[in-house]
Design a protein around this motif. Structure first.
Motif, short mmCIF file in Angstrom:
data_model
loop_
_atom_site.label_atom_id
_atom_site.label_comp_id
_atom_site.label_asym_id
_atom_site.label_seq_id
_atom_site.Cartn_x
_atom_site.Cartn_y
_atom_site.Cartn_z
N ILE A 84 0.80 -1.28 -0.07
CA ILE A 84 0.05 0.06 0.12
C ILE A 84 0.90 1.26 0.06
O ILE A 84 0.51 2.39 -0.69
N LYS A 85 1.96 1.41 0.83
CA LYS A 85 2.80 2.55 0.92
C LYS A 85 3.82 2.56 0.05
O LYS A 85 4.79 3.21 -0.16
N LYS A 86 3.90 1.45 -1.03
CA LYS A 86 4.86 1.52 -2.01
C LYS A 86 6.27 1.36 -1.76
O LYS A 86 7.16 1.71 -2.23
N ALA A 87 6.60 0.70 -0.61
CA ALA A 87 7.80 0.33 0.07
C ALA A 87 8.23 -0.94 -0.93
O ALA A 87 9.36 -1.19 -1.06
N ARG A 88 7.27 -1.68 -1.30
CA ARG A 88 7.56 -3.09 -1.97
C ARG A 88 6.51 -3.35 -2.73
O ARG A 88 5.46 -2.76 -2.76
N THR A 89 6.81 -4.00 -3.99
CA THR A 89 5.88 -4.49 -4.66
C THR A 89 5.67 -6.06 -4.59
O THR A 89 6.30 -6.57 -3.50
N TYR A 90 4.97 -6.81 -5.41
CA TYR A 90 5.09 -8.17 -5.13
C TYR A 90 4.58 -9.00 -6.30
O TYR A 90 4.39 -8.58 -7.33
N ASP A 91 5.00 -10.31 -6.12
CA ASP A 91 4.96 -11.24 -7.38
C ASP A 91 4.53 -12.70 -6.64
O ASP A 91 5.31 -13.28 -5.83
N ILE A 92 3.46 -13.13 -7.23
CA ILE A 92 2.83 -14.34 -6.36
C ILE A 92 3.10 -15.49 -7.64
O ILE A 92 2.61 -15.42 -8.66
N HIS A 93 3.38 -16.74 -6.87
CA HIS A 93 3.39 -18.02 -7.75
C HIS A 93 2.89 -19.20 -6.97
O HIS A 93 3.10 -19.27 -5.72
N GLU A 94 2.10 -19.77 -7.59
CA GLU A 94 1.53 -21.12 -6.93
C GLU A 94 2.84 -22.14 -6.92
O GLU A 94 3.35 -22.31 -7.76
N TRP A 95 3.19 -22.88 -5.88
CA TRP A 95 4.10 -23.59 -5.43
C TRP A 95 3.98 -25.02 -5.19
O TRP A 95 3.11 -25.26 -4.30
#
Length: 92
Positions: free
Chosen positions: A71-82
């Motif tokens: 939300i605060k744009k400190a990090r982004t995200y990338d999701i993968h099913e594992w």
């Protein structure tokens, strides 16, 4: 139930430090709901990772998008099913 890895690459180290407590509180809430298997940051400062269990990618995306780091744009995200091979392992 599936397992998903959510990578949280660093966007802004200063913001990451500033919002760390809010991020950790968010993870504590997710953990208390039984959604988190493991989490932690990378030692090289790249960012962090959260391993979730969920019914769908959509669920995990919603949880990631509500993380204060995102939300605060400190990090982004990338999701993968594992497809995890073993639930039992030993370190050293």
């Amino acid at each position: 139930m599936s397992i998903f890895v959510c990578l949280l690459p660093m966007l802004d180290a200063e913001k990451s430090a500033q919002f760390r407590e809010e991020h950790l509180a968010h993870l504590d809430r997710q953990r208390s709901l039984g959604r988190i298997i493991a989490n932690g940051r990378f030692a090289d400062g790249w960012g962090g990772m959260v391993i979730y269990k969920a019914e769908s990618l959509g669920e995990v995306k919603a949880w990631a998008e509500n993380d204060p780091y995102v939300i605060k744009k400190a990090r982004t995200y990338d999701i993968h099913e594992w497809d995890m091979v073993s639930e039992h392992f030993k370190l050293g």
